[in-house]
Enzyme design. Structure first.
Site, PDB file in Angstrom:
ATOM      1  N   TYR A   1     -14.745 -11.024   6.440  1.00  0.00           N
ATOM      2  CA  TYR A   1     -13.436 -11.389   5.867  1.00  0.00           C
ATOM      3  C   TYR A   1     -12.467 -10.210   5.980  1.00  0.00           C
ATOM      4  CZ  TYR A   1     -10.221 -13.239   2.232  1.00  0.00           C
ATOM      5  OH  TYR A   1      -9.121 -13.712   1.530  1.00  0.00           O
TER       6      TYR A   1
ATOM      7  N   SER B   1      -4.528 -10.232   2.703  1.00  0.00           N
ATOM      8  CA  SER B   1      -5.434 -10.050   1.560  1.00  0.00           C
ATOM      9  C   SER B   1      -5.417  -8.586   1.139  1.00  0.00           C
ATOM     10  CB  SER B   1      -6.845 -10.446   2.021  1.00  0.00           C
ATOM     11  OG  SER B   1      -7.838  -9.950   1.170  1.00  0.00           O
TER      12      SER B   1
END
Ligand code: NAP
Ligand code: GCO
Length: 268
Positions: A162, A149
């Site tokens: 996250y 990510s």
């Protein structure tokens, strides 16, 4: 010098397991790999989603095999990998795609939620990789692609768990490369930019007057190409990293972000 052939980009008859590929980026990557010749296997936590996804794969010309399996459950993952080996073949390509996110300020976040995100986004890629690596070693090759990510590099408000997981996944990628590169296993990652899927739908919700939300505008202004990514943008990079054409690429994080990480942002 060995003659170079475009066939090295093909995935003919390779068995590819894409986790959490009932929809979104996983579904797109699986369709891309199928077009390159791979046999697609995927999982979801829910039988109805498996059935709906198989039908959607069919509509896209892909004959996919789907399993109900929670990637945080090590025994269930082992059982799925065993069945895939018996009924389809040894997994040549693993894409660790399944993940969850919860957007909440860190000081307001429940510890249970933090742990669940780490479990799904970091521990599960370890569990699934651990389940497939022995057979890859025996077969003499293997490709693992972890879906990282922007948050493997950057922080932002509300995504502490996250970001911690995706930063960890970047290092798990490098460590799998370090430990199993000698067994001809390539472990790389794709770091997607902001991609239009249901995971990011809340960030793209339109204002009551139909205009873009401030966050949506922010992402567009941070992306040199000036748009959100589509799942199709990830197909070519994923096929490349799954193919023999990338056999000397190992431990690499390929950011597919329209240039976000290269850009300071639009000047005022
Ligand atoms: P998504 O549509 O929410 O897909 C994630 C999938 O993960 C879901 O379909 C879900 O499948 C599956 N999943 C979640 N927990 C699971 C579990 N315990 N066991 C099995 N499957 C599980 O999100 P996406 O946008 O396509 O994201 C896919 C990947 O790309 C994720 O790793 C995400 O972090 C990453 N990523 C996304 C973006 C973006 O902008 N969208 C950017 C960078 C990275 P079921 O509900 O069917 O079980
Ligand atoms: C967020 C987003 C991101 C993206 C993606 C960025 O809330 O900022 O959900 O985390 O999904 O992972 O690359």
């Amino acid at each position: 010098m060995a003659e170079f052939s475009m066939n090295s980009f093909l995935l003919t008859d390779k068995v590819a397991l894409v986790t959490g590929a009932s929809d979104g980026i996983g579904f797109g990557i699986a369709c891309g790999m199928a077009k390159a010749g791979a046999k697609i296997v995927f999982n979801s936590r829910n039988q109805e989603k498996v059935d709906a996804a198989i039908a959607r794969y069919k509509e896209n010309g892909v004959d996919a095999r789907g399993f109900v399996c929670d990637v945080t459950d090590e025994e269930a993952v082992r059982e799925m990998v065993r069945t895939i080996k018996e009924e389809i073949g040894v997994i040549d390509i693993l894409v660790n795609n399944a993940a969850i996110i919860k957007r909440v300020p860190m000081t307001e976040m429940d510890e249970k939620d933090f742990r669940k995100i780490i479990d799904t986004d970091l521990v599960a890629p370890y569990i699934v990789s651990k389940a497939v690596i022995p057979d890859m070693i025996e077969k003499g090759h293997g490709k693992i692609i972890n879906i990282c990510s922007m948050m493997s590099e950057l922080g932002r408000e509300t995504v502490s768990a996250y970001a911690a997981a995706k930063g960890g996944l970047k290092m798990l990628t490098r460590n799998i490369c370090s430990e199993y590169g000698g067994a001809n296993i390539q472990c790389n990652a794709i770091g997607p930019g902001y991609i239009a899927t249901k995971q990011t739908a809340p960030l793209r919700e339109r204002q009551p007057d139909g205009s873009r939300s401030p966050f949506d505008q922010f992402i567009i202004s941070k992306t040199p190409v000036g748009r959100w990514g589509d799942v199709e943008d990830l197909m070519g990079p994923a096929v490349f990293l799954a193919s023999d054409a990338s056999d000397f690429v190992n431990g690499h994080i390929l950011y597919v972000d329209g240039g976000i990480l290269a850009y300071i942002g639009k000047q005022p």
